[in-house]
Design an enzyme around this catalytic site. Sequence first.
Site, PDB file in Angstrom:
ATOM      1  N   SER A 143      32.444  47.099  42.772  1.00  0.00           N
ATOM      2  CA  SER A 143      33.520  46.372  42.643  1.00  0.00           C
ATOM      3  C   SER A 143      33.548  45.187  43.423  1.00  0.00           C
ATOM      4  O   SER A 143      34.207  44.121  43.146  1.00  0.00           O
ATOM      5  CB  SER A 143      34.674  46.713  42.136  1.00  0.00           C
ATOM      6  OG  SER A 143      35.245  47.435  43.401  1.00  0.00           O
ATOM      7  N   SER A 175      31.811  50.748  45.892  1.00  0.00           N
ATOM      8  CA  SER A 175      31.916  49.529  45.533  1.00  0.00           C
ATOM      9  C   SER A 175      31.722  48.482  46.837  1.00  0.00           C
ATOM     10  O   SER A 175      31.928  47.307  46.744  1.00  0.00           O
ATOM     11  CB  SER A 175      33.524  49.214  45.280  1.00  0.00           C
ATOM     12  OG  SER A 175      33.416  49.684  43.846  1.00  0.00           O
ATOM     13  N   LYS A 183      38.758  40.556  49.341  1.00  0.00           N
ATOM     14  CA  LYS A 183      38.426  40.848  48.083  1.00  0.00           C
ATOM     15  C   LYS A 183      39.883  40.589  47.324  1.00  0.00           C
ATOM     16  O   LYS A 183      41.075  41.000  47.835  1.00  0.00           O
ATOM     17  CB  LYS A 183      38.309  42.495  48.134  1.00  0.00           C
ATOM     18  CG  LYS A 183      37.760  42.645  46.710  1.00  0.00           C
ATOM     19  CD  LYS A 183      37.409  44.192  46.528  1.00  0.00           C
ATOM     20  CE  LYS A 183      37.021  44.805  45.179  1.00  0.00           C
ATOM     21  NZ  LYS A 183      36.602  46.236  45.433  1.00  0.00           N
TER      22      LYS A 183
END
Length: 468
Positions: A156, A180, A81
């Site tokens: 996210s 997330s 990420k």
Amino acid sequence: MNNGLHAASAVELVAAYRDGKLSPVEVTQDVLAHVARWEPHLQATYLLRPEAALEQARASEARWRSGAPLGPLDGVPVTIKENIATRGDPLPAGTAAVDLKPAALDAPPAARLREAGAVFFSKTTMPDYGMLSSGLSSFHTLARNPWDLALTPGGSSAGAGAAAAAGYGPLHVGTDIGGSLRLPAGWCGIFTLKPSLGRIPIDPPYMGRAAGPMTRTVGDSALMMQVLSRPDARDSMNLPPNDIDWASHEVGADHLKGLRIGLLLDAGCGLPVDPEIQAAVEHAARLFEAAGAIVEPMRPFMTQSMLDGMDHLWRMRSHVDMQALRADQRAKVLPYIREWAESSAGFSGEHVFRAFSQFHATRVAAVSACSKFDYVISPVSPNMPAPAEDASPTNDPLRPLEHIGFTVPFNMSEQPAASINCGYSAGGLPIGLQIAGQRFDDLGVLRVARAFEQIREVQRPWPEPPGA
């Protein structure tokens, strides 16, 4: 591995490398070719670097040939990420407002994966500051859900969830402070573990913030935990080193016999549960019962005041952060995020204090409610994925967290919680089941998830690129 090397699990790949049946180079080439077919539609990647990946793969191939792999993930493709620092790369945090500067060091998850020889071929996208459950970003191109390109993958960890479901190799790393990891996992039909706070070191650490594996199988997440859970002094919340036998996650369905399972179908706050989601979770509960678990309904323990308190504290935190930006930077933040943060400008000190107090109230309530059970199962989210262009399921900056009532309490209570697919909607969309355990029982959650993986219905084929 009939669907191509990109679809092979990490467990399969490592075994094939060890036996000399596969090379990390051919695997990386296949993954990159598959990403090239998908990426114009998904937009899940950031800093996609094919040549650098192939260079790493060639080095791994040489290590395997000489019988000296660096670790249990040597030569396995991985994405990370965007907000997890990788040495020399900028960290935009999903927003065009950030001045791009190269990171000096790998953050702990990236450092552990690099030490283990994993092949870094790309980072994955996220929304502005990680504050949305969507792939909407002022910096990255809009990320989409491979099951239905009109829908969000969640967030996210948006790009990571989409990448895992689409087969961008077997291993992906995301982060989670309110859901997330689990929300995109649920909406994309993959597996994830949000570990106990501090189990996977992270930098910078923050209340409730955890990094975790995002994979198609429980086994691949367990393999990643061998590497990601190694200690790092940079995380002030890092748990003491613990010699956990992650490979012992491999259990049969009989592991469920006699376990006391709480069934939570009402979060106590936020959006009502979609009937299709409730039906899928109730069906999962019956599968647990059929395997010998003792399933008991739970009363909700969250309240709207708890959820609103966390929302208001995070609004003020973001407002303070944005006030520190230059005017030209602030103007680049997504309007939804700006409106959300600026709505806190009139909050009094007492209001912010009372909002902050809801974090601890949530922790106490979650621990108390779960104390009488070995594990708790629930929906991951109350709703199916929203349109890709929407910032959140409500698309209302003054009602931004109505979908995290099932996930956020386990960030605050520091308990491990996984998401695993438990069914499909009438329209063919995956539905996530959350499995939460007592604090520190990360291995136990993996075992329950592995057992469920064996008793759930046969899973539908993974989505393929349009035109494939």
